[in-house]
Enzyme design. Sequence first.
Site, PDB file in Angstrom:
ATOM      1  CB  SER A 342       1.397  -3.700  -3.280  1.00 28.97           C
ATOM      2  OG  SER A 342       2.746  -4.572  -4.171  1.00 28.97           O
ATOM      3  CG  ASP A 456       2.963  -4.934  -0.524  1.00 25.15           C
ATOM      4  OD1 ASP A 456       1.826  -4.334   0.067  1.00 25.15           O
ATOM      5  OD2 ASP A 456       3.313  -5.003  -1.327  1.00 25.15           O
TER       6      ASP A 456
END
Length: 583
Positions: A342, A456
Site C-alpha cells: 500500500s 490492497d
Amino acid sequence: MTTARRRPKRRGTDARTALRNVPILADIDDEQLERLATTVERRHVPANQWLFHAGEPADSIYIVDSGRFVAVAPEGHVFAEMASGDSIGDLGVIAGAARSAGVRALRDGVVWRIAAETFTDMLEATPLLQSAMLRAMARMLRQSRPAKTARRPRVIGVVSNGDTAAAPMVDAIATSLDSHGRTAVIAPPVETTSAVQEYDELVEAFSETLDRAERSNDWVLVVADRGAGDLWRHYVSAQSDRLVVLVDQRYPPDAVDSLATQRPVHLITCLAEPDPSWWDRLAPVSHHPANSDGFGALARRIAGRSLGLVMAGGGARGLAHFGVYQELTEAGVVIDRFGGTSSGAIASAAFALGMDAGDAIAAAREFIAGSDPLDDYTIPISALTRGGRVDRLVQGFFGNTLIEHLPRGFFSVSADMITGDQIIHRRGSVSGAVRASISIPGLIPPVHNGEQLLVDGGLLNNLPANVMCADTDGEVICVDLRRTFVPSKGFGLLPPIVTPPGLLRRLLTGTDNALPPLQETLLRAFDLAASTANLRELPRVAAIIEPDVSKIGVLNFKQIDAALEAGRMAARAALQAQPDLVR
C-alpha cells in the site's frame, strides 16, 4: 585481490600423493599406503551429479581430490560440505549399513574410490586409523543437524554473452568485494580456453587452482570473457555457486548454457532497457546497472551485506517512510532493496527508482499538493471512488517504467480476490504493481490483471517483512506503522471542519455516538486483519523502526510534515540504539 591466469595443463595427481593428504590416513605407514594406492579408482564427478543417494549400499568410500560436495539428508537439507582431502561414505562402510544420506557434487570434482572390503581390512590392521575414524564420526554427528543459516556463495562465475569485455567489470566487482573480504580472480587467456577440445582437460587443468583459491580467499571470481569458448563457459557455469551475467544486448542469445538456469543469477545491465525476455530466460535474483553503484550493490549481495528496507501500509501515515529514509541515508546507511504494501509500496517504488531522500520527499509533496486523490466519489457500485485520480497520480509518478529496469531491488504486495492468494510483484509495470497494492477494497476499485482481481495487499500482509527476509543476501530494516487507533469524528464525505449536527448524525448512522468515516474503518480493518507475526522472530531482521503516527489521520495527507518528522525521529532513535546499521 589476486588474479590467476594460466594455461591448461594436466595435473596428473597420483593416488599415493592424494591419499597421503587425507587427514584420517595420515598415520598409516608407507607400506600400507602404497598397497592402498594400488587398489583405488579415480573418478570424475560432473557438477550437480549425485555420487550416491540415501538408502544405497555402502560399498565404498571416496576421497575428495578436487571439487566440492554436499551431504544431503533424506528430508532434503544440506548438513555437511566436503572439499579436497575429505573422506566421504566411510561411516556407512564401518557400520555396514546403507547410506544414511546422499552426496552431490556442487561443482566438477575428482574423487578416489576405495572398495569397502579394502578399507575394512586396512582398518582392522591399523589401530591409529581406528582412532581417526572415531574422531571423524564425532565430527559428523555434530554436523548432522540442519544449518540455521544459508551457506554463502564463494565461487562466482562472471559470464559475458555479447561483445562487452568482462575484465573491467570483474575488476570493479572484485574491488568492491575487497572491502568485505579477500577475493581472487581466475581469468585464463581466451585464446587458450577457446582452443581446448575436451572438457576433461579444463577439469584437470583448473580444479587444483580453483580449490587452492577457494581455500585462501572468501570469494573467487571465475571469468568467461567474450570469445572464451563454449567449453570454458560451461566449465565456469558448472563450478559456480552463482553466476553474474553481463547484459549488453537487448535480447538474450538463442543458446544459453543450461547450467545458467540452474544457478542463482545476477544480471549486470550494460544498457538502459534490456528486454524482459532476459528475466524470462534466467529468472535472476537481482539486476544491477553497470556502474559503481551497481557493482557495489552486487558485491554486498555476494557478501551477504545487502540491506533491505520493508515498509508497512497505513494511508497518509505512510508519509513517515520518507522521513525514515531521509534520516537513514543522511546517516550513511546504504539500502539496496525495497519492498512494501500500500503506502509502503509507493515509498518503495520511489526509492527503487533511485531518488535520493530530498527528491523523494519533493515528489511526495507534489503527489499530494493537488486535490485529495480519494476525492472523486461516485455511486458506490464497486468502490466509493472512481479511482481515476489515483490512476493519474500513480501513472504520472512512475510512468511506464518496468520493475526490470529499476536500478534497485523492489517488490510490492497485493491480494487476489479470486484465489485469496498473496501476490508478490517483482516483474512488469511499476505503476501497475503500486496501483494494485493500494486498491483499498470498497474505497478504490480493484485492478484486473489477467485472471486476477487485485486489491490492497494489506488484507493479507500489511508489513511484508517475511517476504523481504526470505532473501538471504542481507539483513532487513522494518518500518512498522501499527499504532493505537484514534478515530476522527467527522463524516468522510464532508470537510473535516464540518461537525454534523446530532439529528443528521442520527439519521445517517442510527446513533448519537461519533463514529469514524467509512474510509478510516476500512483502513483500520486492514491493521486488524493483517499478519500479526512477531517481527523479532524473523531471520535477518536488523532493526524495527516504529514512527509515532497515532496523531496523524490515516487519510489526512496534508499532515505530511508531521509524518516526515515522526519518521525522522524514529529512525534517529534506531540509529542511536544500533549504530552498526551504518556500514
